[in-house]
Design an enzyme around this catalytic site. Structure first.
Site, PDB file in Angstrom:
ATOM      1  N   GLU A  46       0.828  -1.204   0.000  1.00  0.00           N
ATOM      2  CA  GLU A  46       0.000   0.000   0.000  1.00  0.00           C
ATOM      3  C   GLU A  46       0.868   1.263   0.000  1.00  0.00           C
ATOM      4  OE1 GLU A  46      -2.343   2.563   3.316  1.00  0.00           O
ATOM      5  OE2 GLU A  46      -2.123   0.412   3.651  1.00  0.00           O
ATOM      6  N   ASP A  50       0.820   3.863  -3.199  1.00  0.00           N
ATOM      7  CA  ASP A  50       0.441   5.265  -3.058  1.00  0.00           C
ATOM      8  C   ASP A  50       1.412   6.154  -3.840  1.00  0.00           C
ATOM      9  OD1 ASP A  50      -0.954   7.589  -1.684  1.00  0.00           O
ATOM     10  OD2 ASP A  50       1.074   7.857  -0.924  1.00  0.00           O
ATOM     11  N   ASP A 119      -7.191   0.820   0.503  1.00  0.00           N
ATOM     12  CA  ASP A 119      -5.822   0.319   0.672  1.00  0.00           C
ATOM     13  C   ASP A 119      -5.528  -0.830  -0.288  1.00  0.00           C
ATOM     14  OD1 ASP A 119      -5.573   2.163   2.678  1.00  0.00           O
ATOM     15  OD2 ASP A 119      -5.672   0.724   4.327  1.00  0.00           O
ATOM     16  N   GLU A 122      -4.422   0.505  -3.733  1.00  0.00           N
ATOM     17  CA  GLU A 122      -3.028   0.964  -3.725  1.00  0.00           C
ATOM     18  C   GLU A 122      -2.067  -0.220  -3.709  1.00  0.00           C
ATOM     19  OE1 GLU A 122      -3.135   5.368  -1.706  1.00  0.00           O
ATOM     20  OE2 GLU A 122      -2.965   3.658  -0.353  1.00  0.00           O
TER      21      GLU A 122
END
Length: 232
Positions: A46, A50, A119, A122
């Site tokens: 995650e 991002d 999440d 990502e």
């Protein structure tokens, strides 16, 4: 223990992974790893995903909107790279049903939880990047976020529904807007809140969420829908 349905996940993502373990990790929540020891979960992916998402959207906006200022680009990026947008992509791909969760997390509505679904998107982006490289990851992002990008650039995304509701209702004079916590339920670590928004004492919208803030925003959003001032 159980496995992620990798075949179904690959079909929805549109990519066949060389390293299937990456995809399984991306769709494994920390609660599952806490229940079953020695299982990798998606928090590190995650973190990486991002950064890949930020870079991809930043580069796209920079290359395609040369007339926009740094401030405008930053604002548009913040509308595109946010939890609500990630949730929208997760719902589109059906990640909620694919994520590995602990029994307890699942029983308390974890599959519908915004943060868990966001999440997972990502983490999947990071898995694609690690397995296929930046070009494939970038193509995936621009494809799945295309509608969100268009809405952001046309000022069709509203993140602060409470402020939007206030602006619309008070443009012709003062009205009293109040958010009332109706009830909450569930254990302290997984509490769900139910809220009404009242306008001059009358209920105009109801919302729920896993924080008071989320419940209030959802109540305001539903009030906007009720007065025909918000469209999905």
């Amino acid at each position: 223990m159980y496995k992620v349905n990798i075949k179904k996940a690959e079909e929805r993502i549109g990519i066949v992974f060389d390293n299937k373990d990456l995809l399984e990790t991306a769709l494994t929540h920390s609660s599952y790893a806490n229940q079953f020891k020695n299982v990798e979960y998606n928090e590190r992916l995650e973190f990486l995903g991002d950064a890949v998402l930020q870079l991809s959207i930043t580069q796209y906006l920079y290359n395609h909107y040369k007339d926009k200022s740094e401030g405008e680009l930053t604002r548009n990026r913040s509308l595109i790279v946010c939890e609500n947008s990630l949730l929208e992509v997760s719902k589109k791909l059906g990640f909620g049903e694919l994520i590995r969760l602990s029994k307890g997390e699942e029983l308390t509505g974890g599959r519908e939880r915004t943060s868990i679904q966001a999440d997972s998107v990502e983490a999947v982006i990071a898995a694609i990047y690690l397995d296929k490289g930046i070009k494939v990851a970038n193509d995936f992002i621009l494809d799945k976020f295309s509608e969100i990008i268009e809405k952001a650039l046309n000022n069709m995304i509203v993140l602060d529904f409470k402020t939007k509701l206030q602006e619309i209702l008070q443009k012709n004079g003062e009205v009293e807007i109040e958010y009332e916590l109706v009830k909450f339920e569930g254990p302290p670590h997984r509490r769900k809140f139910y809220t009404n928004v009242l306008v001059d004492g009358n209920i105009k919208g109801q919302g729920e969420g896993y924080s008071k803030k989320e419940a209030e925003q959802n109540a305001a959003k539903n009030a906007l829908i009720a007065i025909n001032e918000y469209h999905e």
